[in-house]
Design a protein around this motif. Structure first.
Motif, PDB file in Angstrom:
ATOM      1  N   LYS A  54       0.817  -1.208   0.000  1.00  0.00           N
ATOM      2  CA  LYS A  54       0.000   0.000   0.000  1.00  0.00           C
ATOM      3  C   LYS A  54       0.859   1.270   0.000  1.00  0.00           C
ATOM      4  O   LYS A  54       0.472   2.292  -0.569  1.00  0.00           O
ATOM      5  N   ARG A  55       2.024   1.206   0.628  1.00  0.00           N
ATOM      6  CA  ARG A  55       2.893   2.389   0.619  1.00  0.00           C
ATOM      7  C   ARG A  55       3.268   2.764  -0.801  1.00  0.00           C
ATOM      8  O   ARG A  55       3.215   3.936  -1.192  1.00  0.00           O
ATOM      9  N   THR A  56       3.617   1.779  -1.607  1.00  0.00           N
ATOM     10  CA  THR A  56       3.976   2.042  -3.007  1.00  0.00           C
ATOM     11  C   THR A  56       2.774   2.528  -3.803  1.00  0.00           C
ATOM     12  O   THR A  56       2.894   3.444  -4.635  1.00  0.00           O
ATOM     13  N   LEU A  57       1.607   1.948  -3.564  1.00  0.00           N
ATOM     14  CA  LEU A  57       0.395   2.348  -4.290  1.00  0.00           C
ATOM     15  C   LEU A  57       0.046   3.807  -4.009  1.00  0.00           C
ATOM     16  O   LEU A  57      -0.251   4.586  -4.930  1.00  0.00           O
ATOM     17  N   TRP A  58       0.085   4.181  -2.723  1.00  0.00           N
ATOM     18  CA  TRP A  58      -0.248   5.556  -2.362  1.00  0.00           C
ATOM     19  C   TRP A  58       0.811   6.525  -2.891  1.00  0.00           C
ATOM     20  O   TRP A  58       0.481   7.601  -3.399  1.00  0.00           O
ATOM     21  N   GLN A  59       2.074   6.147  -2.751  1.00  0.00           N
ATOM     22  CA  GLN A  59       3.158   7.005  -3.221  1.00  0.00           C
ATOM     23  C   GLN A  59       3.024   7.274  -4.720  1.00  0.00           C
ATOM     24  O   GLN A  59       3.138   8.421  -5.176  1.00  0.00           O
ATOM     25  N   THR A  60       2.759   6.232  -5.480  1.00  0.00           N
ATOM     26  CA  THR A  60       2.610   6.360  -6.927  1.00  0.00           C
ATOM     27  C   THR A  60       1.439   7.254  -7.291  1.00  0.00           C
ATOM     28  O   THR A  60       1.543   8.125  -8.169  1.00  0.00           O
ATOM     29  N   THR A  61       0.304   7.056  -6.621  1.00  0.00           N
ATOM     30  CA  THR A  61      -0.894   7.843  -6.915  1.00  0.00           C
ATOM     31  C   THR A  61      -0.669   9.322  -6.613  1.00  0.00           C
ATOM     32  O   THR A  61      -1.034  10.196  -7.410  1.00  0.00           O
ATOM     33  N   ILE A  62      -0.077   9.612  -5.469  1.00  0.00           N
ATOM     34  CA  ILE A  62       0.153  11.015  -5.092  1.00  0.00           C
ATOM     35  C   ILE A  62       1.125  11.688  -6.057  1.00  0.00           C
ATOM     36  O   ILE A  62       0.846  12.779  -6.582  1.00  0.00           O
ATOM     37  N   LEU A  63       2.257  11.071  -6.315  1.00  0.00           N
ATOM     38  CA  LEU A  63       3.274  11.709  -7.143  1.00  0.00           C
ATOM     39  C   LEU A  63       2.843  11.810  -8.602  1.00  0.00           C
ATOM     40  O   LEU A  63       3.266  12.741  -9.319  1.00  0.00           O
ATOM     41  N   LYS A  64       1.983  10.922  -9.036  1.00  0.00           N
ATOM     42  CA  LYS A  64       1.429  11.010 -10.395  1.00  0.00           C
ATOM     43  C   LYS A  64       0.601  12.283 -10.561  1.00  0.00           C
ATOM     44  O   LYS A  64       0.521  12.848 -11.653  1.00  0.00           O
TER      45      LYS A  64
END
Length: 259
Positions: free
Chosen positions: A40-50
């Motif tokens: 989930k950390r990677t999923l959230w990080q990707t969504t925010i930075l996108k």
């Protein structure tokens, strides 16, 4: 629509919210710790930075950081993060999580309605499950607009968490979610919450009555944001199966607003 320009917060409700989350700090932290250690950390990080401004090192403000999930996640991606919360116990949990993941974050105890920062300070503001807690969400949006740089963005994740207290359709959905959690043999996330206390607080909070993110879109445009992007299906990629069952009637939305 709720009174956007109400500027007279009652001290009691603000203290009630602060005390509620102070008591929940340990339990809420455990959820964040698990998220930091999972995909989930990677999923959230990707969504925010996108959805963030394109910049190698963003100056980020995490509003209502709680145990610091967003702050730690974005600091681990190499960005300069400041995190604010009004609750001392939450900030202690966040500081510990930052130490565990070896990242430097500027933690500040502050009411999110009145931030101790200059105008045009941050490239990005992020927040999750915070605005529904606010006695004066429009005032908070104005303040967040103030500290954003021109071209900066606000990314807010939230939901119609307590609309079921005022809307019969949502009430039936909430009750069905409870039945579905039981029949699916998963943890009911409301069982481990002081539901009575939170519902009493939610009845006094303006956004509990509003259909969102329509309310937010209007408020953000009035504040001066020039571009908005809405994702009303954000939960499909960011929530796990247990969350989707527990909160099926209150899907999380993402709203991105550019100054």
């Amino acid at each position: 629509m709720t009174q956007l320009f109400d500027q007279n917060p009652t001290e009691k409700i603000l203290q009630d919210v602060k005390q509620y989350w102070d008591k929940r700090a340990d339990g809420y932290n455990q959820v964040n710790v698990e998220e930091l250690q999972s995909i989930k950390r990677t999923l959230w990080q990707t969504t925010i930075l996108k959805n963030a401004p394109e910049k190698a090192c963003l100056k980020i403000l995490d509003v209502g950081t709680g145990p610091g999930f967003f702050a730690v996640t974005l600091a681990m991606a190499g960005h300069e993060v400041t995190a604010v919360d009004v609750t001392p116990a939450m900030l202690e949990q966040a500081k510990n999580n930052a130490r565990q993941h070896d990242v430097d974050i500027n933690f500040v105890q502050s009411d999110v309605h009145t931030l101790p920062f200059d105008e045009q300070t941050f490239d990005l503001i992020v927040t999750r499950n915070v605005t529904w807690n606010l006695k004066h969400p429009f005032q908070a949006y104005q303040e967040w607009f103030r500290v954003l740089k021109t071209g900066g963005r606000l990314i807010n994740f939230d939901a119609n968490w307590y609309l079921h207290l005022f809307n019969e359709h949502y009430r039936q959905g909430y009750l069905q979610d409870r039945r579905n959690a039981q029949s699916s043999n998963i943890d009911d996330h409301y069982v481990n919450t002081d539901t009575v206390a939170m519902e009493n607080i939610a009845r006094e909070l303006p956004l509990s009555k509003e259909m969102r993110p329509a309310w937010d879109s209007n408020a953000l445009l009035i504040c001066g944001f020039t571009k908005l992007f809405l994702d009303t299906r954000a939960a499909e990629n960011l929530w796990n199966r247990e969350e989707k069952i527990n909160y099926a009637s209150t899907p999380m939305f993402m709203i991105v607003a550019e100054k």
